[in-house]
Design a protein around this motif. Sequence first.
Motif, mmCIF file in Angstrom:
data_model
loop_
_atom_site.group_PDB
_atom_site.id
_atom_site.type_symbol
_atom_site.label_atom_id
_atom_site.label_comp_id
_atom_site.label_asym_id
_atom_site.label_seq_id
_atom_site.Cartn_x
_atom_site.Cartn_y
_atom_site.Cartn_z
ATOM 1 N N SER A 1 -3.058 2.678 6.043
ATOM 2 C CA SER A 1 -1.699 2.783 6.573
ATOM 3 C C SER A 1 -1.717 3.061 8.076
ATOM 4 O O SER A 1 -0.936 2.477 8.839
ATOM 5 N N ARG A 2 -2.612 3.940 8.519
ATOM 6 C CA ARG A 2 -2.705 4.268 9.943
ATOM 7 C C ARG A 2 -3.083 3.047 10.760
ATOM 8 O O ARG A 2 -2.487 2.777 11.814
ATOM 9 N N ARG A 3 -4.072 2.306 10.292
ATOM 10 C CA ARG A 3 -4.532 1.140 11.047
ATOM 11 C C ARG A 3 -3.462 0.051 11.097
ATOM 12 O O ARG A 3 -3.266 -0.589 12.135
ATOM 13 N N ALA B 1 0.833 -1.211 0.000
ATOM 14 C CA ALA B 1 0.000 0.000 0.000
ATOM 15 C C ALA B 1 0.861 1.252 0.000
ATOM 16 O O ALA B 1 0.593 2.214 -0.738
ATOM 17 N N GLU B 2 1.920 1.248 0.801
ATOM 18 C CA GLU B 2 2.742 2.444 0.909
ATOM 19 C C GLU B 2 3.689 2.608 -0.284
ATOM 20 O O GLU B 2 4.205 3.707 -0.515
ATOM 21 N N GLU B 3 3.901 1.557 -1.026
ATOM 22 C CA GLU B 3 4.651 1.708 -2.283
ATOM 23 C C GLU B 3 3.888 2.638 -3.225
ATOM 24 O O GLU B 3 4.475 3.540 -3.840
ATOM 25 N N LEU B 4 2.577 2.436 -3.321
ATOM 26 C CA LEU B 4 1.753 3.345 -4.118
ATOM 27 C C LEU B 4 1.656 4.699 -3.443
ATOM 28 O O LEU B 4 1.762 5.747 -4.096
ATOM 29 N N GLY B 5 1.466 4.692 -2.109
ATOM 30 C CA GLY B 5 1.319 5.945 -1.386
ATOM 31 C C GLY B 5 2.527 6.852 -1.521
ATOM 32 O O GLY B 5 2.381 8.053 -1.759
ATOM 33 N N ALA C 1 12.663 5.155 -1.923
ATOM 34 C CA ALA C 1 11.863 5.404 -0.722
ATOM 35 C C ALA C 1 10.986 4.191 -0.402
ATOM 36 O O ALA C 1 10.871 3.785 0.763
ATOM 37 N N ALA C 2 10.371 3.611 -1.437
ATOM 38 C CA ALA C 2 9.521 2.438 -1.228
ATOM 39 C C ALA C 2 10.350 1.254 -0.736
ATOM 40 O O ALA C 2 9.927 0.512 0.164
ATOM 41 N N ASP C 3 11.534 1.070 -1.309
ATOM 42 C CA ASP C 3 12.416 -0.027 -0.882
ATOM 43 C C ASP C 3 12.849 0.161 0.573
ATOM 44 O O ASP C 3 12.919 -0.805 1.352
#
Length: 231
Positions: A158-160, A89-93, A202-204
Amino acid sequence: MTSTKIRMNGGKTHEVIRAEIISGQWVPGERIQPAVLAERYGVSTTRIREALTRLAGEGFATMEPNKGFFAPVLSLEELRDQTELRCRAEELGIELALARGDLAWESQLTAIHHQLSRTPRRGPHDPLHVADDWEGVHQEFHRTLLEPCKVPALLELSRRLSDSTQLYRRWAAPTTAASERNVEAEHQAILDAALARDAKLAADLLRSHYERTMDVVLRSGLAETATLPQV
């Protein structure tokens, strides 16, 4: 669990119990007694049970028929799944955030990182556990990092997931595996990649950051020792 009695607004019951679960007021699998909390918070047991039922639905407590409510137990399978979901999810974020974030966002992120780097992760009064002040700024750093993506559903997910893994981080904090980790260097590298607008790096780095948390839990041995009998 502390027995200090406090009085609260009924609307805050859910938030306060949730915060205390996350902070490790109960060990994994420990029974949470509504009558004790009702006395402590100065609210009805019905309100406490409603809050705990809601927390069970959110994954911050478990509810056993005819037994009651318990602090969540460690599950390595669940942690692996949550970690992988958060990474994807955070890779896209982060890709969207770095494409959409402006100069004001860069300044805000840098300022929060500066505060994080100057806040002791472990205090002298309790060196075995992560300090609440540090944890609060830590959460803010990760939230701010993704904020420019402007996708509410992704930010909430992401928060949860962050809150869920926070339980594991808190429980693993006293172990050698946690104390040997250089979290400050990890955050600095993530900040540098974000300011360089290098979404892949950043994603890595975020994936590595989250997988190291999972590795700490695995190395800590908590999976074998944390669960208590639910009776």
